[in-house]
Design a protein around this motif. Structure first.
Motif, PDB file in Angstrom:
ATOM      1  N   PRO A 185       4.787  -2.578   0.787  1.00 18.76           N
ATOM      2  CA  PRO A 185       4.796  -1.845   2.054  1.00 18.76           C
ATOM      3  C   PRO A 185       4.092  -0.489   1.997  1.00 18.76           C
ATOM      4  O   PRO A 185       3.526  -0.058   2.999  1.00 18.76           O
ATOM      5  CB  PRO A 185       6.289  -1.674   2.337  1.00 18.76           C
ATOM      6  N   ALA A 186       4.116   0.169   0.848  1.00 19.19           N
ATOM      7  CA  ALA A 186       3.415   1.452   0.731  1.00 19.19           C
ATOM      8  C   ALA A 186       1.907   1.263   0.855  1.00 19.19           C
ATOM      9  O   ALA A 186       1.209   2.103   1.434  1.00 19.19           O
ATOM     10  CB  ALA A 186       3.756   2.125  -0.596  1.00 19.19           C
ATOM     11  N   ARG A 187       1.393   0.161   0.321  1.00 20.76           N
ATOM     12  CA  ARG A 187      -0.035  -0.153   0.428  1.00 20.76           C
ATOM     13  C   ARG A 187      -0.420  -0.465   1.867  1.00 20.76           C
ATOM     14  O   ARG A 187      -1.551  -0.205   2.295  1.00 20.76           O
ATOM     15  CB  ARG A 187      -0.355  -1.329  -0.499  1.00 20.76           C
ATOM     16  N   ALA A 188       0.509  -1.028   2.653  1.00 25.55           N
ATOM     17  CA  ALA A 188       0.244  -1.315   4.065  1.00 25.55           C
ATOM     18  C   ALA A 188       0.458  -0.084   4.938  1.00 25.55           C
ATOM     19  O   ALA A 188      -0.289   0.145   5.897  1.00 25.55           O
ATOM     20  CB  ALA A 188       1.152  -2.449   4.535  1.00 25.55           C
ATOM     21  N   PHE A 189       1.480   0.710   4.619  1.00 25.25           N
ATOM     22  CA  PHE A 189       1.871   1.838   5.470  1.00 25.25           C
ATOM     23  C   PHE A 189       0.813   2.936   5.481  1.00 25.25           C
ATOM     24  O   PHE A 189       0.484   3.466   6.552  1.00 25.25           O
ATOM     25  CB  PHE A 189       3.212   2.392   4.980  1.00 25.25           C
ATOM     26  N   GLY A 190       0.271   3.295   4.313  1.00 28.49           N
ATOM     27  CA  GLY A 190      -0.704   4.371   4.250  1.00 28.49           C
ATOM     28  C   GLY A 190      -1.928   4.121   5.117  1.00 28.49           C
ATOM     29  O   GLY A 190      -2.263   4.943   5.997  1.00 28.49           O
ATOM     30  N   PRO A 191      -2.638   3.002   4.927  1.00 25.80           N
ATOM     31  CA  PRO A 191      -3.797   2.721   5.776  1.00 25.80           C
ATOM     32  C   PRO A 191      -3.445   2.574   7.254  1.00 25.80           C
ATOM     33  O   PRO A 191      -4.248   2.934   8.124  1.00 25.80           O
ATOM     34  CB  PRO A 191      -4.337   1.405   5.205  1.00 25.80           C
ATOM     35  N   ALA A 192      -2.261   2.037   7.569  1.00 27.73           N
ATOM     36  CA  ALA A 192      -1.863   1.917   8.973  1.00 27.73           C
ATOM     37  C   ALA A 192      -1.726   3.287   9.623  1.00 27.73           C
ATOM     38  O   ALA A 192      -2.135   3.488  10.778  1.00 27.73           O
ATOM     39  CB  ALA A 192      -0.550   1.138   9.077  1.00 27.73           C
ATOM     40  N   ILE A 193      -1.166   4.246   8.901  1.00 30.94           N
ATOM     41  CA  ILE A 193      -1.037   5.609   9.409  1.00 30.94           C
ATOM     42  C   ILE A 193      -2.409   6.241   9.600  1.00 30.94           C
ATOM     43  O   ILE A 193      -2.718   6.811  10.656  1.00 30.94           O
ATOM     44  CB  ILE A 193      -0.192   6.464   8.441  1.00 30.94           C
ATOM     45  N   VAL A 194      -3.255   6.166   8.582  1.00 30.26           N
ATOM     46  CA  VAL A 194      -4.545   6.870   8.604  1.00 30.26           C
ATOM     47  C   VAL A 194      -5.495   6.262   9.631  1.00 30.26           C
ATOM     48  O   VAL A 194      -6.229   6.974  10.325  1.00 30.26           O
ATOM     49  CB  VAL A 194      -5.172   6.864   7.194  1.00 30.26           C
ATOM     50  N   SER A 195      -5.490   4.927   9.759  1.00 31.22           N
ATOM     51  CA  SER A 195      -6.412   4.276  10.692  1.00 31.22           C
ATOM     52  C   SER A 195      -5.759   3.958  12.037  1.00 31.22           C
ATOM     53  O   SER A 195      -6.430   3.496  12.961  1.00 31.22           O
ATOM     54  CB  SER A 195      -6.944   2.974  10.082  1.00 31.22           C
ATOM     55  N   ASN A 196      -4.443   4.180  12.134  1.00 34.02           N
ATOM     56  CA  ASN A 196      -3.684   3.890  13.360  1.00 34.02           C
ATOM     57  C   ASN A 196      -3.843   2.421  13.771  1.00 34.02           C
ATOM     58  O   ASN A 196      -4.021   2.099  14.942  1.00 34.02           O
ATOM     59  CB  ASN A 196      -4.108   4.818  14.508  1.00 34.02           C
ATOM     60  N   TYR A 197      -3.748   1.542  12.792  1.00 27.34           N
ATOM     61  CA  TYR A 197      -3.821   0.102  13.049  1.00 27.34           C
ATOM     62  C   TYR A 197      -2.473  -0.515  12.687  1.00 27.34           C
ATOM     63  O   TYR A 197      -2.073  -0.510  11.522  1.00 27.34           O
ATOM     64  CB  TYR A 197      -4.941  -0.556  12.233  1.00 27.34           C
ATOM     65  N   TYR A 208      12.483   7.842  -4.719  1.00 30.63           N
ATOM     66  CA  TYR A 208      11.381   6.967  -5.140  1.00 30.63           C
ATOM     67  C   TYR A 208      10.686   6.353  -3.931  1.00 30.63           C
ATOM     68  O   TYR A 208       9.450   6.330  -3.845  1.00 30.63           O
ATOM     69  CB  TYR A 208      11.904   5.850  -6.048  1.00 30.63           C
ATOM     70  N   LEU A 209      11.471   5.835  -2.987  1.00 29.49           N
ATOM     71  CA  LEU A 209      10.880   5.202  -1.805  1.00 29.49           C
ATOM     72  C   LEU A 209      10.054   6.204  -1.009  1.00 29.49           C
ATOM     73  O   LEU A 209       8.941   5.896  -0.558  1.00 29.49           O
ATOM     74  CB  LEU A 209      11.983   4.599  -0.933  1.00 29.49           C
ATOM     75  N   ALA A 210      10.585   7.410  -0.834  1.00 34.21           N
ATOM     76  CA  ALA A 210       9.851   8.442  -0.101  1.00 34.21           C
ATOM     77  C   ALA A 210       8.560   8.809  -0.822  1.00 34.21           C
ATOM     78  O   ALA A 210       7.502   8.969  -0.196  1.00 34.21           O
ATOM     79  CB  ALA A 210      10.735   9.669   0.086  1.00 34.21           C
ATOM     80  N   SER A 211       8.624   8.946  -2.134  1.00 32.21           N
ATOM     81  CA  SER A 211       7.434   9.290  -2.919  1.00 32.21           C
ATOM     82  C   SER A 211       6.362   8.218  -2.797  1.00 32.21           C
ATOM     83  O   SER A 211       5.172   8.516  -2.672  1.00 32.21           O
ATOM     84  CB  SER A 211       7.810   9.485  -4.389  1.00 32.21           C
ATOM     85  N   GLN A 212       6.792   6.960  -2.802  1.00 30.88           N
ATOM     86  CA  GLN A 212       5.827   5.854  -2.698  1.00 30.88           C
ATOM     87  C   GLN A 212       5.156   5.825  -1.330  1.00 30.88           C
ATOM     88  O   GLN A 212       3.937   5.623  -1.225  1.00 30.88           O
ATOM     89  CB  GLN A 212       6.540   4.532  -2.981  1.00 30.88           C
ATOM     90  N   LEU A 213       5.913   6.037  -0.271  1.00 30.52           N
ATOM     91  CA  LEU A 213       5.332   6.005   1.070  1.00 30.52           C
ATOM     92  C   LEU A 213       4.392   7.185   1.297  1.00 30.52           C
ATOM     93  O   LEU A 213       3.313   7.027   1.876  1.00 30.52           O
ATOM     94  CB  LEU A 213       6.441   5.984   2.121  1.00 30.52           C
ATOM     95  N   VAL A 214       4.787   8.361   0.837  1.00 31.80           N
ATOM     96  CA  VAL A 214       3.899   9.521   0.949  1.00 31.80           C
ATOM     97  C   VAL A 214       2.638   9.295   0.113  1.00 31.80           C
ATOM     98  O   VAL A 214       1.520   9.612   0.544  1.00 31.80           O
ATOM     99  CB  VAL A 214       4.627  10.809   0.507  1.00 31.80           C
ATOM    100  N   GLY A 215       2.804   8.728  -1.074  1.00 36.02           N
ATOM    101  CA  GLY A 215       1.644   8.421  -1.906  1.00 36.02           C
ATOM    102  C   GLY A 215       0.710   7.436  -1.229  1.00 36.02           C
ATOM    103  O   GLY A 215      -0.517   7.551  -1.336  1.00 36.02           O
ATOM    104  N   GLY A 216       1.275   6.459  -0.517  1.00 37.90           N
ATOM    105  CA  GLY A 216       0.437   5.510   0.217  1.00 37.90           C
ATOM    106  C   GLY A 216      -0.414   6.194   1.269  1.00 37.90           C
ATOM    107  O   GLY A 216      -1.604   5.880   1.433  1.00 37.90           O
TER     108      GLY A 216
END
Length: 259
Positions: free
Chosen positions: A211-223, A113-121
């Motif tokens: 954290p999934a909502r924060a992690f996805g944009p941080a990865i994509v925007s490198n912020y 579940y945790l992995a799915s949520q982070l990848v989804g983010g």
């Protein structure tokens, strides 16, 4: 004649009773038990983060926090209502941890579940980048949480994330896991809690809660500025909510003490 009528009546009654029996419930197969819930978490988190990021990137200044608050809250409500019977509709690592700690899911499903949520983010943030203009995406840092700066009150932001995540996690646990307080209104309740949290604390921490909502944009925007706040705060808040339900607020099946 009387005997024949009795026999006919018995045959009719037996036919009616056989017709009224519901068909046997087929147990879920391996796909429905293991893979489909993870896919539900992946898809649900993807679209939640996608819609949430777009609402921030394309936010009109005149609307202030109202636009992202409504979009995030309504997106949560809709996705929970749709996906609840597939995966439980967590879409948030602290929810998953708290639900497990309160006996709402099995240990072997927590990591998937945790992995799915982070990848989804990450997928949701990438979809938001593909949809929005470069100028708006860069200006909003891809909807990463860029509110906190070196002169910000970091302690207040962390406390806000802890308290607000604790509130929304308690709503999830009491509305969906605890049998005594379980409610069919839980999608609406969770959505409303997200809305009021963003309206109340958006200018303090950005009101991540996930954290999934924060992690996805941080990865994509490198912020990555103060990214840790959006892991430590929500996870701590989720654990506190689980402790409150497990020790004090839960019914006798969930509560560990004072039974």
């Amino acid at each position: 004649m009387a005997d024949e009528k009795m026999e006919m009546g018995e045959v009719g009654a037996s036919l009616m009773s056989s017709e009224s029996k519901p068909p046997p419930v087929r147990p879920p197969n391996t796909f429905e038990r293991l893979f489909q819930p993870c896919l539900g978490e992946l898809v649900g988190t993807t679209f939640f983060v996608f819609i949430g990021c777009v609402s921030v990137i394309e936010n009109v200044e005149s609307t202030g926090r109202l636009q992202p608050a409504l979009v995030h809250g309504l997106a949560v409500a809709v996705m929970v209502a749709c996906m609840a019977e597939i995966s439980g509709a967590h879409f948030n690592p602290p929810f998953t941890l708290a639900i497990y700690l309160c006996g709402g899911m099995e240990l072997n499903m927590v990591a998937p579940y945790l992995a799915s949520q982070l990848v989804g983010g990450v997928l949701g943030a990438a979809m938001a980048k593909a949809m929005t203009s470069r100028e708006n995406f860069a200006k909003a840092h891809g909807a990463a949480f860029a509110l906190l700066q070196p002169d910000s009150e970091i302690g207040g932001a962390v406390f806000g994330e802890v308290a607000m995540t604790c509130l929304v996690t308690m709503v999830v646990l009491l509305g969906a896991v605890n049998a005594k307080t379980r409610s069919p209104m839980v999608p609406f309740m969770v959505g409303c809690t997200v809305i009021i949290n963003i309206l109340a604390g958006g200018d303090v921490s950005g009101t991540c809660l996930n954290p999934a909502r924060a992690f996805g944009p941080a990865i994509v925007s490198n912020y990555w500025g103060y990214h840790w706040v959006y892991w430590v705060g929500p996870i701590t808040g989720g654990l506190i909510a689980a402790a409150l339900v497990r020790l004090l607020l839960g019914d006798r099946k969930i509560r560990l003490i004072l039974k």
